[in-house]
Design an enzyme around this catalytic site. Structure first.
Site, PDB file in Angstrom:
ATOM      1  CE1 TYR A 195       0.874  35.654  13.357  1.00 23.68           C
ATOM      2  CE2 TYR A 195      -0.151  37.010  11.401  1.00 23.68           C
ATOM      3  CZ  TYR A 195      -0.247  35.971  12.478  1.00 23.68           C
ATOM      4  OH  TYR A 195      -1.543  35.181  12.707  1.00 23.68           O
ATOM      5  NE  ARG A 200      -5.065  31.346  10.462  1.00 26.13           N
ATOM      6  CZ  ARG A 200      -6.655  31.242  10.195  1.00 26.13           C
ATOM      7  NH1 ARG A 200      -6.920  31.293   9.111  1.00 26.13           N
ATOM      8  NH2 ARG A 200      -7.168  31.755  11.135  1.00 26.13           N
ATOM      9  CE1 TYR A 221      -0.448  25.928  -2.530  1.00 27.32           C
ATOM     10  CE2 TYR A 221       0.628  27.338  -4.131  1.00 27.32           C
ATOM     11  CZ  TYR A 221      -0.019  26.326  -3.836  1.00 27.32           C
ATOM     12  OH  TYR A 221      -0.450  25.266  -4.778  1.00 27.32           O
ATOM     13  CE  LYS A 224      -0.606  37.434  15.887  1.00 32.32           C
ATOM     14  NZ  LYS A 224      -1.684  37.727  15.190  1.00 32.32           N
ATOM     15  CB  ILE A 263      -1.089  40.647  18.114  1.00 30.28           C
ATOM     16  CG1 ILE A 263      -0.109  41.623  18.027  1.00 30.28           C
ATOM     17  CG2 ILE A 263      -2.313  41.007  17.057  1.00 30.28           C
ATOM     18  CD1 ILE A 263       0.593  41.799  16.642  1.00 30.28           C
ATOM     19  CB  THR A 311      -5.168  36.010  10.429  1.00 29.56           C
ATOM     20  OG1 THR A 311      -3.857  35.718  10.025  1.00 29.56           O
ATOM     21  CG2 THR A 311      -5.783  34.628  10.144  1.00 29.56           C
ATOM     22  CB  THR A 312      -8.394  38.602  13.839  1.00 30.40           C
ATOM     23  OG1 THR A 312      -7.486  37.816  14.233  1.00 30.40           O
ATOM     24  CG2 THR A 312      -9.678  38.422  14.325  1.00 30.40           C
TER      25      THR A 312
END
Length: 292
Positions: free
Chosen positions: A132, A137, A106, A160, A202, A43-44
């Site tokens: 994850y 998100r 989504y 994560k 992370i 994402t980062t």
């Protein structure tokens, strides 16, 4: 597996194109700061706006630059199972040490759908898989019971957990034991996460201050709890500022302040607004980080 501090790397751009030189300089800063691994295309790293070709280019560049010095955990998740399989197969062929797969966003699958998704990817590769979970998100929470079922897959090695929910994380540890590693996805709760069975993080903050983030883990492992808490508290303001606007807007701004990249994002993300940007710069100065 994948213990310690792993940096969730930004993806630097220059005039809309991936900037490999900036990426290399930033990775070297991470390694010099003592991180235990790096994570490209999470994402980062603005993975949602990378084309598949760019995604593969960034993963390949990271593996080449790191050159085996620390593990590379490649972000290969998608809301399409077929795309996740393709990207994870690529990461394996490119020489990544593992793959990080976000829960499908989504389309909001059921818990059974999550199991089928991860099982399809895990069975398509031999690469270690890190689940994850980041409901903020994806609008989807992967329940501890689901994680427990997935932990029976031989190459699902870690999760994560980015909920910052210590009760949920504790229940994952209760149900899974040592079958998988628990990796924090929330810098501000990294220290308490270690106390309930976590083995690493992370990190977004390590893009800026890899030495302090690594020090938390080092102090914890030595039983130096007061020292770990002191560093944890020293970073709390920074951790808050890094999420005062949608991540990775603030961390990209901060990395540019350190001189490692341009402050360039891809739409629909815009550069950080002026007031929080000034606060962020002041905090980097307080921490003694090398501003340019």
């Amino acid at each position: 597996m994948f213990p310690g501090v792993m940096s969730a790397l930004i993806t630097p751009f220059a005039d809309g194109v991936f900037d490999r030189d900036a990426f290399a300089a930033h990775i070297e800063y991470q390694l010099a700061g003592g991180v235990d691994g790096v994570v490209p295309c999470g994402t980062t790293g603005e993975s949602a706006t990378l084309t598949h070709d760019e995604h593969k280019t960034v993963i390949t560049a990271c593996i080449e630059i790191v050159a085996g010095r620390v593990p590379v955990l490649a972000g290969t998740g998608s809301n399409s199972t077929a795309e996740s399989v393709e990207l994870t197969k690529f990461a394996q062929s490119a020489g990544a040490d593992g793959a990080l797969l976000i829960t499908p966003y989504y389309n909001k699958p059921t818990q059974g759908g999550l199991i089928a998704h991860y099982k399809a990817v895990a069975e398509a590769v031999e690469l270690p898989i890190v689940l994850y979970n980041v409901p903020g998100r994806t609008a989807l929470n992967m329940l501890p019971e689901t994680v427990a079922q997935l932990s029976d897959l031989p190459n699902v090695v870690a999760i994560k957990e980015a909920t910052a929910n210590m009760e949920q994380c504790s229940n994952i540890h209760r149900l899974c034991g040592d079958k998988i590693s628990l990796i924090s996805g929330d810098d501000a709760t990294f220290l308490p996460f270690l106390s309930i069975g976590g083995s690493g993080v992370i990190s977004v903050a390590s893009n800026l201050d890899p030495k302090r983030m690594s020090a938390i883990y080092e102090h914890w492992n030595k039983g130096e709890i007061a020292q770990a808490r002191a560093v944890h508290e020293e970073l709390l303001i920074l951790n808050n500022l890094l999420f005062c606007e949608t991540s990775p807007i603030p961390v990209k701004a901060a990395v540019s302040m350190l001189g490692f990249c341009r402050d360039e994002l891809r739409l629909p993300l815009l550069p950080m607004s002026d007031a929080p940007r000034a606060n962020l710069r002041d905090e980097l100065t307080r921490l003694g980080l090398p501003l340019k």
